[in-house]
Design a protein around this motif. Structure first.
Motif, PDB file in Angstrom:
ATOM      1  N   ASP A 243       0.686  -1.445  -0.159  1.00 60.43           N
ATOM      2  CA  ASP A 243      -0.103  -0.095  -0.040  1.00 60.43           C
ATOM      3  C   ASP A 243       0.664   1.192   0.366  1.00 60.43           C
ATOM      4  OD1 ASP A 243      -2.299  -1.892  -0.167  1.00 60.43           O
ATOM      5  OD2 ASP A 243      -2.403  -1.316   2.128  1.00 60.43           O
TER       6      ASP A 243
ATOM      7  N   SER B 188      -4.172   0.992  -2.983  1.00 60.21           N
ATOM      8  CA  SER B 188      -3.320   0.095  -2.565  1.00 60.21           C
ATOM      9  C   SER B 188      -3.226  -0.646  -4.033  1.00 60.21           C
ATOM     10  CB  SER B 188      -4.937  -0.929  -2.664  1.00 60.21           C
ATOM     11  OG  SER B 188      -4.930  -0.203  -1.059  1.00 60.21           O
TER      12      SER B 188
ATOM     13  N   HIS C  94       1.979   1.725  14.220  1.00 63.14           N
ATOM     14  CA  HIS C  94       1.284   0.476  14.644  1.00 63.14           C
ATOM     15  C   HIS C  94       0.769   0.399  16.442  1.00 63.14           C
ATOM     16  CE1 HIS C  94      -0.163  -1.338  11.088  1.00 63.14           C
ATOM     17  NE2 HIS C  94       0.911  -2.273  10.360  1.00 63.14           N
TER      18      HIS C  94
ATOM     19  N   SER D 187      -0.616  -8.330  11.908  1.00 64.69           N
ATOM     20  CA  SER D 187      -0.802  -8.141  10.765  1.00 64.69           C
ATOM     21  C   SER D 187      -0.206  -9.740  10.032  1.00 64.69           C
ATOM     22  CB  SER D 187       0.251  -6.770  10.528  1.00 64.69           C
ATOM     23  OG  SER D 187       1.370  -7.504  10.750  1.00 64.69           O
TER      24      SER D 187
ATOM     25  N   GLY E 148      -1.559 -12.619  10.271  1.00 62.99           N
ATOM     26  CA  GLY E 148      -2.310 -12.763   8.803  1.00 62.99           C
ATOM     27  C   GLY E 148      -2.480 -13.725   8.132  1.00 62.99           C
TER      28      GLY E 148
ATOM     29  N   GLY F 128      -2.924  -5.295  10.126  1.00 64.72           N
ATOM     30  CA  GLY F 128      -3.980  -4.978   9.434  1.00 64.72           C
ATOM     31  C   GLY F 128      -5.635  -6.488  10.109  1.00 64.72           C
TER      32      GLY F 128
ATOM     33  N   ALA G 223      -9.058  -5.999  12.029  1.00 65.11           N
ATOM     34  CA  ALA G 223     -10.491  -5.402  11.449  1.00 65.11           C
ATOM     35  C   ALA G 223     -11.185  -6.831  11.784  1.00 65.11           C
ATOM     36  CB  ALA G 223      -9.581  -5.314   9.960  1.00 65.11           C
TER      37      ALA G 223
ATOM     38  N   GLN H 125      -9.701   2.639   9.955  1.00 64.16           N
ATOM     39  CA  GLN H 125      -8.826   2.754   9.063  1.00 64.16           C
ATOM     40  C   GLN H 125      -6.993   3.014   8.921  1.00 64.16           C
ATOM     41  OE1 GLN H 125      -8.420   7.182   7.755  1.00 64.16           O
ATOM     42  NE2 GLN H 125      -9.940   7.264   9.707  1.00 64.16           N
TER      43      GLN H 125
ATOM     44  N   CYS I 156      -5.946   0.835  11.447  1.00 63.00           N
ATOM     45  CA  CYS I 156      -5.716  -0.621  11.454  1.00 63.00           C
ATOM     46  C   CYS I 156      -4.773  -1.332  10.448  1.00 63.00           C
ATOM     47  CB  CYS I 156      -6.855  -1.261  11.792  1.00 63.00           C
ATOM     48  SG  CYS I 156      -7.815  -1.274  12.874  1.00 63.00           S
ATOM     49  N   THR I 157      -4.664  -1.173   9.061  1.00 66.46           N
ATOM     50  CA  THR I 157      -4.147  -1.526   7.856  1.00 66.46           C
ATOM     51  C   THR I 157      -3.008  -0.656   7.685  1.00 66.46           C
ATOM     52  OG1 THR I 157      -5.700  -0.335   6.314  1.00 66.46           O
ATOM     53  CG2 THR I 157      -6.044  -2.461   6.924  1.00 66.46           C
ATOM     54  N   ASP I 158      -1.769  -0.926   6.985  1.00 65.69           N
ATOM     55  CA  ASP I 158      -1.092   0.060   6.754  1.00 65.69           C
ATOM     56  C   ASP I 158      -1.768   1.309   6.576  1.00 65.69           C
ATOM     57  OD1 ASP I 158       0.480  -2.146   7.597  1.00 65.69           O
ATOM     58  OD2 ASP I 158       1.851  -2.698   5.670  1.00 65.69           O
ATOM     59  N   ASN I 159      -0.577   2.333   6.889  1.00 65.18           N
ATOM     60  CA  ASN I 159      -1.622   4.124   6.684  1.00 65.18           C
ATOM     61  C   ASN I 159      -0.506   4.543   6.826  1.00 65.18           C
ATOM     62  OD1 ASN I 159      -2.588   5.364   9.265  1.00 65.18           O
ATOM     63  ND2 ASN I 159      -2.576   3.059   9.484  1.00 65.18           N
TER      64      ASN I 159
END
Length: 340
Positions: A17, A35, A118, A142, A169, A277, A280, A305, A307-310
């Protein structure tokens, strides 16, 4: 605009991402994520394709983040980026971009550890949510990581336990692949599991010392179980998809919750913050909330928003580093294995 406000542009490119965010102090003004769809046909992230896609996405994503935040480049106080851990080629795109922009604007550069991002995502300004107070236990779960940490300060984190092989994950995605589900499989398992019986098929729990984890044995158990059942009934997976997903998901979450209970007993800390991630996952959230209710824990789950890679989580970590004057020099480079 506040004259004293600190504006930070953050870049996250550790996996597949491409994300850029603009923060005004601890408040997120924009958090843009592009993404990559290219990996779906391969059933997993292809590093070479990931770094190429980052190269295509990074300029438009940064542009969009600044435009949404209504912040000019000249207002920025620093540029932050993910140094690692992650895929080397993907990280390099973010690092190179951040370095050249910081150099052009003559402003400081701030490196951030992806895992700290995180954990610190809980400190993003959010009127609807309380922030944890130190010390607290953090669980990062994750695609690439599964860890329990004791957090005593923004940058003082001690790993109490971590996975010895696969991350959570990965266990979800590999199970999905065995079941013939497309990548990424975690969200699909979550969806099917809602309709299934979590006790339909018992899977083994790994015997791992202390607070460490192992998920490779579970993955192998699922593989052998599916192979055996399909020999007897070729349509076994289609007939039992919901029950298989619910049973695997139940086992994974039970492994996590047992270790979390153990960590609370060992440390006496009852504030638990999760990140990554896999947060979620709806069943994980429910299990955590039930345990918290039963044992009087205080739990913190970041908004979906974050939780995932950001890049917003990279930005909040960078903000606390900025306050300390903790900057990087231009010799900094990506580090695929970047320990806390």
């Amino acid at each position: 605009m506040h004259p004293q406000a600190t504006y930070i542009l953050a870049i996250e490119s550790s996996c597949d991402d491409t994300s850029a965010a603009v923060l005004q102090d601890d408040k997120v003004l924009s958090n843009v994520i592009a993404s990559q769809q290219v990996h779906q046909q391969y059933g997993g992230v292809v590093p070479e394709l990931a770094s190429r896609a980052h190269q295509q996405h990074i300029v438009p994503v940064v542009d969009q983040a600044l435009a949404q935040a209504q912040v000019e480049k000249s207002q920025l106080a620093a540029i932050a980026f993910t140094r690692g851990p992650g895929l080397q080629g993907s990280l390099l795109v973010g690092v190179s971009f951040a370095k050249s922009l910081a150099l052009a604007l003559r402003i400081p550069l701030i490196e951030v550890n992806h895992l700290q991002g995180h954990i610190l995502s809980h400190f993003i300004e959010n009127p609807a949510q309380q922030k944890p107070t130190f010390p607290f236990l953090a669980m990062t779960i994750s695609g690439g990581h599964t860890q329990i940490l004791k957090v005593t300060d923004y940058f003082s984190m001690e790993i109490l336990g971590q996975t010895q092989d696969d991350a959570v994950g990965e266990a979800f995605d590999k199970t999905a692949k065995i079941l013939g589900l497309p990548y990424p499989g975690g969200p699909l398992i979550d969806r099917y599991a809602k309709e299934g019986n979590p006790k339909a098929f018992p899977f083994p729990f790994p015997k791992v010392e202390g607070l460490d984890f192992s998920f490779s044995g579970l993955k192998t158990a699922v593989l052998y179980f599916i192979q055996k059942q399909t020999q007897q009934n070729p349509s076994f997976v289609q007939d039992n998809m919901a029950d298989i997903c619910a049973s695997v998901q139940y086992t994974i979450i039970e492994i996590l919750m047992r270790k979390l209970k153990k960590a609370v007993t060992q440390t006496g800390i009852t504030q638990i913050a999760i990140g990554g991630g896999v947060c979620a996952n709806s069943a994980l959230r429910t299990a955590l909330q039930q345990l918290a209710h039963k044992h009087h824990w205080q739990t913190f789950i970041p908004p979906f928003q974050y939780c995932t890679d950001n890049a917003a989580m990279i930005g909040i970590a960078a903000y606390y580093k900025y306050l300390r004057g903790d900057f990087s020099d231009m010799s900094v480079t990506a580090q695929a294995r970047y320990h806390l």
